[in-house]
Design a protein around this motif. Structure first.
Motif, short mmCIF file in Angstrom:
data_model
loop_
_atom_site.label_atom_id
_atom_site.label_comp_id
_atom_site.label_asym_id
_atom_site.label_seq_id
_atom_site.Cartn_x
_atom_site.Cartn_y
_atom_site.Cartn_z
N ARG A 103 36.43 -10.35 -7.50
CA ARG A 103 35.06 -10.25 -7.00
C ARG A 103 34.47 -8.86 -7.25
NH1 ARG A 103 35.66 -11.12 -1.13
NH2 ARG A 103 33.63 -10.07 -1.15
N THR B 125 26.76 -4.45 -12.39
CA THR B 125 26.10 -3.15 -12.21
C THR B 125 26.03 -2.39 -13.52
OG1 THR B 125 26.80 -2.95 -9.90
CG2 THR B 125 26.25 -0.91 -11.04
N PHE C 244 33.74 -1.85 -0.38
CA PHE C 244 33.48 -3.21 -0.83
C PHE C 244 34.15 -4.21 0.10
CE2 PHE C 244 34.45 -6.98 -3.37
CZ PHE C 244 33.22 -7.26 -3.94
N ALA D 206 31.31 -7.69 -9.70
CA ALA D 206 30.15 -6.95 -9.20
C ALA D 206 29.94 -5.67 -10.02
CB ALA D 206 30.34 -6.61 -7.72
N ARG D 207 31.06 -5.00 -10.36
CA ARG D 207 30.95 -3.76 -11.13
C ARG D 207 30.43 -4.02 -12.53
NH1 ARG D 207 29.70 1.38 -10.51
NH2 ARG D 207 30.83 2.82 -11.85
#
Length: 444
Positions: free
Chosen positions: A118, A126, A100, A122-123
């Protein structure tokens, strides 16, 4: 509320593990530490609810080998690599493999917190998308989303189960905000094509040239995506706002349908959002295309026809938003229940979702009423005027059912607690629950 993200810290140096863990814990993260990559891999599966921060130089399995293992298991798991001073080529290689980002020693703790924020964001996105995809492929889950015990909703669920097993193309129509796209997902998920491709194209969102390429090609040489007609082969192609198709695109679509033969290799579900008073989807499409697409038809009922489903939906939505915002759900009074039942709901379920969220935010601030929210949406609406007159008895029963349902839910099915709060004897509560179709097992 959203699940807290974890951070797995992998480093063979105990002091480094502890200092990183302490700093991130102060920032509100749930951390766990591992002395080796081998130990970490025992818990870092595809569903790991968080991110990884790992040193790149470790005995045994080093950080690069560790990164490659993680990317092989779940390429969407964010990994932040810690590199030594001057190890720029190694950091570049880590990014190429799928890291990442990276931190160079000695690193600024604030920079680490920024990267962690950040990466966890993002995780979370997802994980949310994976849950959504699972729900959209699970017919049982989708049918549960079509909440309501009104006759029109019972009929809708029956139609979905019946038409889901058929092979013919389907036209779904209904007012805006009624959940037509959800119905399309459900039709696909309960039928024989459930494990096949589900491709959705919004005909109104693209200009004619772009839409033509998206549906039929040719795509750009460097575009990995197939035209929708090819991409959905063997599965389901959903055309939202089908009435927006130009005459030339209608002709191409009809040719594509005719080439498939019977039974159709690819099922087409057309969704119409036409709201014009004197014009329908049938008027907007050429007759031969309309009758091919409307071989089977579902009309999704407007919210105002769903009776006390409105209160059930409002309760579920306000509970979800109150959990998300970390506050109590607003308590609905008898007058507010009547106002919810009386509202014309031109925006249907989508409008109800907005009202429920705003009601929760109002409740958190300790100000405002549901009536004020309804009035702000419909300035012409009088607080107790109804679009469809109903006997007082129906309003009373709808409120009574909602009150028992909410109380049972809040006390997780404890009959004694519900009896005490509502001041009802056991026999009366049992009779009312039977009358309204409420079962204790549903709340346990």
């Amino acid at each position: 509320m959203a699940q807290a993200m974890k951070i797995a810290i992998v480093d063979d140096e105990q002091d480094m593990r502890q200092s990183i863990s302490q700093w991130l814990a102060l920032s509100g993260y749930d951390t766990e530490t591992f002395a080796s990559a081998e130990d970490a891999l025992k818990v870092l599966g595809p569903e790991y609810p968080g991110i990884v921060i790992s040193d790149i130089k470790m005995p045994g399995m080093d950080g690069m080998q560790f990164l490659k293992k993680i990317m092989g298991n779940d390429s969407a798991l964010p990994v932040i690599m810690i590199t030594g001073h001057g190890d720029v080529p190694m950091a570049v290689e880590a990014m190429r493999v799928g890291a990442f980002d990276f931190l160079e020693k000695p690193f600024n703790p604030d920079r680490m917190s920024e990267l962690a924020k950040r990466a966890t964001g993002a995780r979370r996105l997802t994980m949310d998308n994976r849950v959504l995809r699972r729900e959209l492929s699970d017919g049982n889950q989708l049918m549960k989303k079509l909440i309501g015990s009104s006759p029109v909703m019972e009929r809708l669920r029956e139609d979905i189960l019946d038409l889901g097993q058929a092979d013919g193309h389907v036209l779904i129509d209904g007012e805006t905000g009624t959940g037509k796209t959800l119905v399309a997902h459900a039709l696909h998920a309960v039928g024989s094509r459930a494990g096949k491709k589900f491709v959705l194209v919004s005909c109104a969102a693209l200009d004619e040239e772009v839409l033509s390429k998206r549906l039929f090609g040719p795509m750009n040489p460097d575009d990995a995506q197939l035209p929708a007609i090819e991409e959905a082969r063997g599965g389901t192609l959903v055309l939202e706002d089908v009435e927006a198709l130009s005459e030339s695109l209608q002709a191409r679509l009809l040719s594509a349908i005719n080439e498939q033969g019977t039974p159709a290799e690819t099922r087409i579900i057309a969704i119409s959002n036409m709201q014009e008073q004197d014009r329908t989807c049938e008027d907007a499409l050429r007759p031969d295309l309309f009758y091919r697409l409307a071989a089977l038809r579902i009309t999704v009922p407007p919210l105002r026809q769903r009776g006390e489903d409105i209160l059930t939906l409002f309760t579920r939505l306000s509970e979800q938003f109150s959990e998300e915002y970390g506050c109590d759900a607003p308590q609905v009074t008898a007058q507010e229940a009547a106002q919810l039942l009386q509202a014309p709901w031109p925006g249907n379920v989508r409008q109800l979702i907005n009202i429920a969220e705003r009601a929760v935010l109002q409740s958190r601030r300790g100000s405002g009423t549901i009536a004020s929210l309804l009035m702000s949406d419909h300035e012409e609406m009088q607080p107790v005027m109804t679009t469809e007159g109903k006997p007082l008895k129906e309003y009373v029963e709808a409120f009574e059912r909602m009150l028992i349902d909410n109380t049972m839910r809040r006390h997780k099915g404890s009959i004694a607690s519900v009896m005490e709060e509502l001041c009802l004897p056991r026999r009366t509560l049992n009779e009312k629950m039977a009358k309204y179709g409420l079962q204790r097992a549903d709340y346990l």
